[in-house]
Design an enzyme around this catalytic site. Structure first.
Site, PDB file in Angstrom:
ATOM      1  N   LYS A 191     -41.781 -23.242 -10.559  1.00 17.64           N
ATOM      2  CA  LYS A 191     -42.250 -23.953 -10.085  1.00 17.64           C
ATOM      3  C   LYS A 191     -42.991 -24.215  -8.527  1.00 17.64           C
ATOM      4  O   LYS A 191     -42.373 -24.695  -8.327  1.00 17.64           O
ATOM      5  CB  LYS A 191     -42.441 -25.036 -10.730  1.00 17.64           C
ATOM      6  CG  LYS A 191     -44.527 -25.306 -10.846  1.00 17.64           C
ATOM      7  CD  LYS A 191     -45.039 -26.872 -11.087  1.00 17.64           C
ATOM      8  CE  LYS A 191     -44.775 -27.782 -10.165  1.00 17.64           C
ATOM      9  NZ  LYS A 191     -45.688 -27.614  -9.074  1.00 17.64           N
ATOM     10  N   GLU A 267     -32.575 -33.258  -5.273  1.00 18.64           N
ATOM     11  CA  GLU A 267     -32.145 -32.584  -4.212  1.00 18.64           C
ATOM     12  C   GLU A 267     -33.834 -33.529  -3.153  1.00 18.64           C
ATOM     13  O   GLU A 267     -35.287 -32.862  -3.048  1.00 18.64           O
ATOM     14  CB  GLU A 267     -32.180 -31.786  -2.854  1.00 18.64           C
ATOM     15  CG  GLU A 267     -31.342 -30.785  -3.395  1.00 18.64           C
ATOM     16  CD  GLU A 267     -30.126 -31.384  -3.178  1.00 18.64           C
ATOM     17  OE1 GLU A 267     -29.766 -32.310  -2.213  1.00 18.64           O
ATOM     18  OE2 GLU A 267     -29.262 -30.601  -3.821  1.00 18.64           O
ATOM     19  N   GLU A 401     -40.007 -42.723   4.266  1.00 19.42           N
ATOM     20  CA  GLU A 401     -40.191 -41.524   4.361  1.00 19.42           C
ATOM     21  C   GLU A 401     -41.207 -41.119   4.886  1.00 19.42           C
ATOM     22  O   GLU A 401     -42.152 -41.475   3.981  1.00 19.42           O
ATOM     23  CB  GLU A 401     -40.355 -40.817   4.030  1.00 19.42           C
ATOM     24  CG  GLU A 401     -39.336 -39.295   3.688  1.00 19.42           C
ATOM     25  CD  GLU A 401     -38.669 -38.247   2.672  1.00 19.42           C
ATOM     26  OE1 GLU A 401     -39.715 -38.625   2.105  1.00 19.42           O
ATOM     27  OE2 GLU A 401     -38.248 -37.264   3.412  1.00 19.42           O
TER      28      GLU A 401
END
Ligand code: NAD
Length: 498
Positions: A191, A267, A401
């Site tokens: 996906k 990850e 982030e």
């Protein structure tokens, strides 16, 4: 041969036929509901194509053909050397279609065409090739048993792997999952991100052309909350591999627990420190690389060196040099081969980056370059690489982030302080260390809690280097033989001989 300039790529883009359907069981198909979503280019907002918007019903269909392919043995039971041959053909086809794949990647997510050509396509082919080459060189173990027994420890394909990937390196991230998953004999349902679905679909077609049997590699574009969630909750997915944000990664572990306890390997995000000591072997190079480490791929890099830790005694001069090198990273048209910094993936992400730039100024940091959203191409998404000096590690721009080209410079005075700041984050993906002192390089490399540490460079490594994070940057590793562990189950077979 025509000159491969901006005009060349613009004309090539106009002539491009773009596939937006899903690939399931070897066929290009619409979603079962018939729903589609518009795929726009961040270069100028143009509509590229409509893409199948897959949902739970499509997840069921794709997983069931992937399961049937796995059980039939058409791929899973092939001798590894045969799988290797077919995957090498797949890698060669990726190389052979370099221009088309690079153009699709650039149109879809805005990275410079020069990078798509020189980095993304070759790295994708290299990963598939490396995994293919490895698979007939990996052996099981024979246990040190008594003479009356034979103990075998073997690795077996896990079954159906669902791979959910992000938009920043769409092809490379897909290849890091596909390479080891296919090499070890699994079936895959990929996906791609709804922001960058196009190259994944094309990769699926090339895999089929290479001879990977129908149903072994399926591509289901669509939204995270829909098809993504359906795959995560699916009772017949054996393993879910993911690259993306830490927030979504955490949800996936919950989905596993609520469904069939599928293996989950993630990850996730990063906020990596790039630490420059006054005794760096080449401060000029360190400054140039510090700019690249935050501006490459528009800062949309999980390992971006987004916190630049600089020793006090050199900080003023060093930051001036970083600002100097940042000038080379002014955004340009991604289809221009001279462009180093392209477009941000979409308006949503652009607004997010802009809000962090605002937060930097509001929080008391000093803006030393960038901060502007230039109008490079009408309708496109662009922001200047931005540097904030005098940041403290508790500021929002140092903690969260951003996933854009915004650099936070944090000053330190001792090695111990540098280590303390570097580790004062929920993430642990990567770190850079610049010093000529061998002892210090080893001390700091050991003390920093990160999956990749680079000394006197940033972003080193190749397919032999495992890649992944400590802490909330993830678990498991992509790349290298370590990645194979995620796609196999370990079996102990003990045979009585007498
Ligand atoms: P994201 O988490 O928003 O999306 C990643 C993928 O997950 C997409 O395909 C998305 O559709 C899907 N998704 C979203 N919600 C979902 C849900 N509820 N269930 C299942 N799937 C869902 O991340 P992004 O914005 O695409 O990518 C940026 C993030 O990726 C950053 O945090 C970056 O650090 C990270 N990243 C990490 C690495 C690494 O190797 N550690 C590499 C690249 C990017």
């Amino acid at each position: 041969m025509s000159v491969r300039d901006l005009n060349f790529w613009q004309e090539k883009a106009k002539a491009l036929t773009i596939e937006g359907r899903a690939l399931i069981g070897g066929d290009m198909v619409d979603s079962l509901s018939g729903a589609t979503f518009d795929c726009h280019s961040p270069i100028d907002g143009r509509l590229l194509t409509q893409v199948a918007s897959c949902d739970t019903a499509d997840a069921d269909r794709a997983v069931s053909v992937a399961r049937a392919a796995f059980d039939s043995g058409v791929w899973s039971q092939l001798p590894p050397v045969v799988r290797k041959k077919i995957m090498l053909k797949f890698a060669n086809l990726i190389d052979a279609n370099r221009d088309e794949l690079a153009l699709l990647e650039t149109l879809d997510m805005g990275k410079p065409i020069g990078d798509s050509l020189a980095v993304d396509v070759p790295a994708t082919a290299r990963c598939i090739r490396w995994c293919a080459e490895a698979v007939d060189k990996v052996f099981g173990e024979v246990a040190p048993t008594s003479p009356n027994e034979l103990g075998l420890v073997t690795q077996e394909a896990i079954g159906v792997v669902a791979a959910i990937v992000p938009w920043n390196f769409p092809m490379i991230m897909a290849s890091w999952k596909l390479g080891p998953a296919l090499a070890t004999g699994n079936s895959v349902v990929l996906k791609p991100s709804e922001k960058s679905p196009l190259t994944a679909i094309r990769l699926g077609q090339l895999a089929l052309e290479a001879g990977i049997p129908a149903g072994v590699f399926n591509v289901v574009p669509g939204f995270g909350q829909s098809i993504g969630h359906a795959l995560a909750m699916h009772m017949d997915v054996d393993c879910l591999v993911f690259t993306g944000s830490t927030g979504v990664a955490k949800q996936l572990f919950i989905c596993s627990g609520q469904s069939n306890m599928k293996r989950v390997w993630v990850e996730a995000g990063g906020k990596s420190p790039n630490i420059v000591f006054a005794d760096a072997p080449d401060l000029e190079e360190a400054a140039e690389v510090a700019a690249l480490a935050i501006a490459y791929n528009q800062g949309e890099v999980c390992t971006a060196g987004s916190r630049l830790l600089v020793e006090d005694s050199i900080a003023d001069a060093f930051v001036a040099r970083v600002n100097h090198y940042m000038k080379a990273w002014q955004p340009g048209n991604p289809l221009d081969p001279n462009t180093k910094c392209g477009a941000i993936v979409d308006n949503l992400q652009l607004d997010r980056v802009a809000s962090y730039i605002e937060a930097g100024s509001d929080g008391g940091a000093t803006l030393t370059s960038g901060g502007i959203k230039p109008s490079v191409v009408d309708g496109g998404c662009y922001v200047q690489p931005t540097v904030f000096d005098h940041v403290t590690n508790d500021m929002k721009i140092a903690k969260e982030e951003i996933f854009g080209p915004v650099l936070a410079v944090i000053r330190f005075s001792t090695e111990a302080e540098a280590i303390q700041i570097a580790n004062d984050t929920e993430y642990g993906l990567a770190a850079g260390i610049w010093t000529r002192d061998l002892g210090r390089a080893h001390r700091v490399a050991k003390a920093v809690r990160a999956g990749s540490v680079w000394v006197n460079q940033y972003d080193g490594g190749d397919m032999t280097a495992p890649f992944g994070g400590f802490k909330q940057s993830g678990n498991g590793r992509d790349k290298s033989l370590h990645a194979f562990d995620k796609y196999t189950e370990t079996k102990a077979t003990w045979i009585k001989l007498s």
